[in-house]
Write a protein that holds these residues in place. Structure first.
Motif, mmCIF file in Angstrom:
data_model
loop_
_atom_site.group_PDB
_atom_site.id
_atom_site.type_symbol
_atom_site.label_atom_id
_atom_site.label_comp_id
_atom_site.label_asym_id
_atom_site.label_seq_id
_atom_site.Cartn_x
_atom_site.Cartn_y
_atom_site.Cartn_z
ATOM 1 N N ILE A 293 53.947 -13.187 4.675
ATOM 2 C CA ILE A 293 54.826 -13.643 5.891
ATOM 3 C C ILE A 293 55.221 -15.056 6.008
ATOM 4 N N LEU A 294 54.098 -16.048 5.581
ATOM 5 C CA LEU A 294 54.293 -17.291 5.609
ATOM 6 C C LEU A 294 54.788 -18.002 4.338
ATOM 7 N N HIS A 295 55.041 -17.298 3.339
ATOM 8 C CA HIS A 295 55.849 -17.726 2.128
ATOM 9 C C HIS A 295 57.066 -16.866 1.686
ATOM 10 N N ASP A 296 57.275 -16.439 2.729
ATOM 11 C CA ASP A 296 58.948 -15.727 2.824
ATOM 12 C C ASP A 296 59.930 -16.774 2.422
ATOM 13 N N PRO A 297 60.534 -16.691 1.292
ATOM 14 C CA PRO A 297 61.525 -17.743 0.863
ATOM 15 C C PRO A 297 62.634 -18.102 1.736
ATOM 16 N N VAL A 298 62.707 -17.062 2.566
ATOM 17 C CA VAL A 298 64.076 -16.891 3.695
ATOM 18 C C VAL A 298 63.751 -17.714 4.769
ATOM 19 N N GLU A 299 62.669 -17.310 5.114
ATOM 20 C CA GLU A 299 62.101 -18.376 6.507
ATOM 21 C C GLU A 299 61.652 -19.620 6.012
ATOM 22 N N VAL A 326 51.706 -17.346 14.046
ATOM 23 C CA VAL A 326 51.934 -15.896 14.038
ATOM 24 C C VAL A 326 51.392 -14.915 13.231
ATOM 25 N N ALA A 327 50.962 -15.602 11.986
ATOM 26 C CA ALA A 327 50.195 -14.774 11.016
ATOM 27 C C ALA A 327 48.788 -15.399 10.484
#
Ligand code: HEM
Length: 410
Positions: A293-299, A326-327
């Motif tokens: 969730i915290l390494h999502d390359p889109v975000e 959030v995570a």
């Protein structure tokens, strides 16, 4: 299962969701919610000044100082106990509990987790080492639950107690009709603060130090912000916090870059469930992929890089970027109960350290910088493998501030 044998059911994170958990959590929340957490600001400020002093004295021991800083803050707030050094008896007990807890919290780490009847085999049988471990940690678990609390109770009785969460809880329980239950809940709620917060907060602060060694330009930008907002004649306080968006962004990035609990904390479903067409039977272990969730390359483009700028737009925090909270603190009704305390401790540490010191790579015998990289440990709580760095006051005025403002009593 090992946690059962260790008698650690008093610990909130291991306690199953149910009535007892709800009551303990409510008790804990009463003292660690967002409003009350701000009343501990004087403790965070005093501890971060003490931390600077220790870093100045023995910078190579920075990892031990990070641990000490958390221990001192939480013991002060929870029990009014002053922790001067690592020989403190209560800290020793709590650290043993944490070691046991970390082993117990990994599902399947011990065979007895999967084969329940093994819990009945005696400790002397080869392969029943878990029984001896459970006994050892149970002893410390009980001490953690009772020893500091008993000490506060005694001190209250003779009028020498320092006001703390424990003193308030004891006074409330003494005035209650339901004394027995209140006392059980109070012992549980107070004893989980150290265990829940120590490794986690230490991991986040250690990742921050690692990032500073690896990303000198981040340090420079933070120091430029601190120079402009705080200036050379004092240390940062919580009043400066709204004017220090880059410091805030560094905190967020530290929590995102190397997650403290990359797979969050495992939970067990209490009934059959379904998610996106997948059937999840009752009793399944469910782990949240917080890291993804915290390494999502889109975000978060280039997610492995430490880039506080990703949280900023036009010099302000950008609310459109996913907030790591959030995570990184878990989810839903089990979300970290000490997160406000943790964030305040992190702010005070990051702002004061960057205002006072420059953190650079350690040098080898030939004077060349020793490169570092994140090598995170396995386990529920993950932290960087020990590394070396150089920590020096960043100016003569910074050094004077460290010495003058630390108010060190030693
Ligand atoms: C950066 C620091 C911290 C991080 C990253 C962190 C993270 C977490 C996570 C991931 C959980 C599990 C949530 C879940 O089950 O979904 C948790 C639970 C918990 N944390 Fe923290 N934590 C931190 C600091 C603290 C501090 C300072 C305290 C105490 C003052 C604390 C007290 C607790 C407690 C009591 C629980 C159990 C909550 C429950 O099971 O209902 N934590 N934390």
């Amino acid at each position: 299962m090992l946690a059962d044998l260790m008698g650690m059911k008093w610990s909130l994170a291991i306690m199953p969701y149910g009535e007892e958990w709800r009551k303990v959590r409510r008790g804990f929340h009463q003292y660690f919610n967002s409003n009350v957490a701000s009343s501990y600001i004087p403790v965070h400020e005093a501890q971060s000044r003490d931390f600077l002093w220790r870093l100045h004295q023995t910078p190579d021991d920075f990892l031990a100082h990070i641990r000490h800083a958390f221990a001192a803050s939480i013991m002060k707030v929870t029990y009014g106990i002053e922790v001067k050094d690592s020989s403190n008896e209560y800290v020793h007990i709590a650290e043993e509990v944490i070691t046991g807890f970390n082993e117990a919290a990994q599902p399947g780490h011990f065979l007895v987790d999967n084969i329940e009847w093994l819990k009945y085999i005696p400790a002397w049988i080869p392969g029943a080492g878990f029984q001896r471990k459970a006994k050892y940690y149970k002893h410390y678990g009980l001490q953690m639950l009772n020893k500091p609390f008993d000490a506060v109770q005694k001190a209250l009785a003779i009028g020498s107690a320092v006001p703390s969460i424990a003193t308030e809880m004891i006074e409330q329980m003494n005035a209650s009709d339901n004394r027995e239950e209140r006392e059980r809940l109070a012992r549980r709620a107070t004893s989980i603060a150290y265990v829940g917060g120590a490794d986690t907060t230490v991991s986040a602060v250690t990742s921050f130090f690692l990032a500073m060694v690896m990303y000198p330009e981040v340090q420079r930008k933070a120091q430029a912000e601190l120079d402009a907002v705080v200036g050379p004649n004092r240390l940062p306080t919580f009043e400066d916090r709204p004017s220090l968006p880059y410091i805030e962004a560094i905190m967020k990035e530290s929590l995102r870059w190397q997650l403290v609990t990359p797979m969050s904390v495992p939970h067990c479903t209490i009934e059959d469930d379904e998610y996106n067409g997948y059937f999840i039977p009752k009793g399944s272990v469910v782990m949240a992929a917080a890291w993804s969730i915290l390494h999502d390359p889109v975000e978060f483009p280039d997610p492995e890089a430490f880039q506080p700028e990703r949280f900023l737009k036009d010099g302000k925090l950008n609310p459109d970027v996913r907030d790591p909270t959030v995570a990184c603190f878990g989810f839903g009704r089990r979300v970290c109960a000490g997160r406000y305390f943790a964030l305040n401790q992190l702010y005070s540490t990051v702002a004061c350290v960057l205002h006072s010191f420059s953190i650079t790579p350690a040098l080898d015998e030939d004077g060349n910088p020793i490169p570092v990289e994140p090598q995170m440990s396995n386990g529920i709580v993950s932290y960087p493998a020990p590394f070396k760095c150089m920590i020096k006051p960043r100016s003569a005025s910074a050094e004077a501030l460290i010495i003058n403002e630390s108010h060190h009593q030693n």
